[in-house]
Design a protein around this motif. Structure first.
Motif, PDB file in Angstrom:
ATOM      1  N   TYR A   1      40.207  39.579 129.638  1.00  0.00           N
ATOM      2  CA  TYR A   1      40.628  40.938 129.965  1.00  0.00           C
ATOM      3  C   TYR A   1      39.481  41.665 130.661  1.00  0.00           C
ATOM      4  CZ  TYR A   1      44.584  40.012 126.964  1.00  0.00           C
ATOM      5  OH  TYR A   1      45.712  39.465 126.417  1.00  0.00           O
ATOM      6  N   CYS A   2      39.813  42.517 131.602  1.00  0.00           N
ATOM      7  CA  CYS A   2      38.841  43.270 132.391  1.00  0.00           C
ATOM      8  C   CYS A   2      38.007  44.171 131.477  1.00  0.00           C
ATOM      9  CB  CYS A   2      39.576  44.100 133.441  1.00  0.00           C
ATOM     10  SG  CYS A   2      38.505  45.140 134.442  1.00  0.00           S
ATOM     11  N   ASP A   3      36.702  44.198 131.708  1.00  0.00           N
ATOM     12  CA  ASP A   3      35.805  45.045 130.917  1.00  0.00           C
ATOM     13  C   ASP A   3      36.028  46.529 131.182  1.00  0.00           C
ATOM     14  OD1 ASP A   3      34.674  42.801 129.800  1.00  0.00           O
ATOM     15  OD2 ASP A   3      32.836  42.880 130.988  1.00  0.00           O
ATOM     16  N   GLU A   4      36.574  46.869 132.332  1.00  0.00           N
ATOM     17  CA  GLU A   4      36.758  48.277 132.704  1.00  0.00           C
ATOM     18  C   GLU A   4      38.124  48.823 132.281  1.00  0.00           C
ATOM     19  OE1 GLU A   4      34.596  50.485 134.237  1.00  0.00           O
ATOM     20  OE2 GLU A   4      33.083  48.945 133.868  1.00  0.00           O
TER      21      GLU A   4
ATOM     22  N   ASP B   1      40.880  46.838 130.853  1.00  0.00           N
ATOM     23  CA  ASP B   1      41.568  46.014 129.847  1.00  0.00           C
ATOM     24  C   ASP B   1      42.821  45.301 130.358  1.00  0.00           C
ATOM     25  OD1 ASP B   1      39.721  46.445 127.830  1.00  0.00           O
ATOM     26  OD2 ASP B   1      40.701  48.300 127.192  1.00  0.00           O
ATOM     27  N   ARG B   2      42.994  45.235 131.688  1.00  0.00           N
ATOM     28  CA  ARG B   2      44.104  44.436 132.231  1.00  0.00           C
ATOM     29  C   ARG B   2      43.726  42.964 132.158  1.00  0.00           C
ATOM     30  NH1 ARG B   2      45.479  47.080 137.936  1.00  0.00           N
ATOM     31  NH2 ARG B   2      43.417  47.941 137.641  1.00  0.00           N
ATOM     32  N   ARG B   3      44.722  42.117 132.047  1.00  0.00           N
ATOM     33  CA  ARG B   3      44.492  40.675 131.978  1.00  0.00           C
ATOM     34  C   ARG B   3      44.005  40.172 133.346  1.00  0.00           C
ATOM     35  NH1 ARG B   3      45.625  36.728 128.463  1.00  0.00           N
ATOM     36  NH2 ARG B   3      45.957  34.635 129.284  1.00  0.00           N
ATOM     37  N   ILE B   4      42.943  39.372 133.332  1.00  0.00           N
ATOM     38  CA  ILE B   4      42.414  38.774 134.558  1.00  0.00           C
ATOM     39  C   ILE B   4      43.191  37.479 134.793  1.00  0.00           C
ATOM     40  CG2 ILE B   4      40.385  37.769 135.670  1.00  0.00           C
ATOM     41  CD1 ILE B   4      38.671  39.601 133.867  1.00  0.00           C
ATOM     42  N   PRO B   5      43.787  37.298 135.975  1.00  0.00           N
ATOM     43  CA  PRO B   5      44.576  36.089 136.244  1.00  0.00           C
ATOM     44  C   PRO B   5      43.751  34.812 136.048  1.00  0.00           C
ATOM     45  CG  PRO B   5      44.888  37.699 137.990  1.00  0.00           C
ATOM     46  CD  PRO B   5      43.785  38.208 137.116  1.00  0.00           C
ATOM     47  N   GLU B   6      44.408  33.771 135.557  1.00  0.00           N
ATOM     48  CA  GLU B   6      43.723  32.514 135.279  1.00  0.00           C
ATOM     49  C   GLU B   6      43.090  31.923 136.538  1.00  0.00           C
ATOM     50  OE1 GLU B   6      44.629  28.086 133.465  1.00  0.00           O
ATOM     51  OE2 GLU B   6      46.161  29.635 133.316  1.00  0.00           O
ATOM     52  N   GLN B   7      43.760  32.066 137.684  1.00  0.00           N
ATOM     53  CA  GLN B   7      43.207  31.535 138.929  1.00  0.00           C
ATOM     54  C   GLN B   7      41.876  32.205 139.260  1.00  0.00           C
ATOM     55  OE1 GLN B   7      46.271  32.820 138.624  1.00  0.00           O
ATOM     56  NE2 GLN B   7      47.693  31.138 139.015  1.00  0.00           N
ATOM     57  N   ARG B   8      41.764  33.505 139.005  1.00  0.00           N
ATOM     58  CA  ARG B   8      40.502  34.221 139.265  1.00  0.00           C
ATOM     59  C   ARG B   8      39.419  33.761 138.292  1.00  0.00           C
ATOM     60  NH1 ARG B   8      37.818  38.285 141.553  1.00  0.00           N
ATOM     61  NH2 ARG B   8      36.661  39.805 140.312  1.00  0.00           N
ATOM     62  N   ARG B   9      39.791  33.571 137.043  1.00  0.00           N
ATOM     63  CA  ARG B   9      38.809  33.119 136.050  1.00  0.00           C
ATOM     64  C   ARG B   9      38.281  31.735 136.389  1.00  0.00           C
ATOM     65  NH1 ARG B   9      42.826  34.879 132.218  1.00  0.00           N
ATOM     66  NH2 ARG B   9      42.995  32.718 131.535  1.00  0.00           N
ATOM     67  N   LYS B  10      39.129  30.877 136.932  1.00  0.00           N
ATOM     68  CA  LYS B  10      38.693  29.535 137.330  1.00  0.00           C
ATOM     69  C   LYS B  10      37.855  29.566 138.602  1.00  0.00           C
ATOM     70  CE  LYS B  10      42.434  26.828 135.290  1.00  0.00           C
ATOM     71  NZ  LYS B  10      43.583  25.955 135.581  1.00  0.00           N
ATOM     72  N   ALA B  11      38.229  30.434 139.530  1.00  0.00           N
ATOM     73  CA  ALA B  11      37.548  30.488 140.829  1.00  0.00           C
ATOM     74  C   ALA B  11      36.181  31.154 140.746  1.00  0.00           C
ATOM     75  CB  ALA B  11      38.423  31.233 141.838  1.00  0.00           C
ATOM     76  N   VAL B  12      36.024  32.124 139.850  1.00  0.00           N
ATOM     77  CA  VAL B  12      34.775  32.883 139.749  1.00  0.00           C
ATOM     78  C   VAL B  12      34.228  32.749 138.328  1.00  0.00           C
ATOM     79  CG1 VAL B  12      33.696  35.134 140.090  1.00  0.00           C
ATOM     80  CG2 VAL B  12      35.726  34.522 141.418  1.00  0.00           C
TER      81      VAL B  12
END
Length: 88
Positions: free
Chosen positions: A38-41, A43-54
């Motif tokens: 979840y975003c630190d700012e 609290d929205r869920r961060i997409p799995e593709q973004r978490r894998k890419a970055v």
């Protein structure tokens, strides 16, 4: 080809130094470690593709864009080799 008081290759050495400085600056800003779910700012869920890419991502795309938009950058001119800096 050198001119005036500069030695051969001095201009290329300055260009290489500028590129090396820029690469080092960018590398120092790369994130590492586990990504947040979840975003630190906001609290929205961060997409799995973004978490894998970055790796180590802590912000969602919208919050990351806001941070980058507000970030101030240097003038972009390498003052070490500037004639203006030598004249002052």
């Amino acid at each position: 080809m050198a001119g005036g008081w500069s030695r051969d290759g001095a201009v290329q050495e300055q260009i290489d130094a500028s590129v090396d400085d820029a690469v080092q600056q960018v590398r120092s800003k790369l994130t590492v470690g586990d990504s947040a779910v979840y975003c630190d700012e906001c609290d929205r869920r961060i997409p799995e593709q973004r978490r894998k890419a970055v790796p180590g991502v802590r912000l969602c795309i919208a919050c990351q864009e806001a941070v980058e938009k507000n970030r101030t950058t240097a003038g972009g001119m390498n003052r070490r080799g500037s004639k203006d800096s030598q004249l002052r």
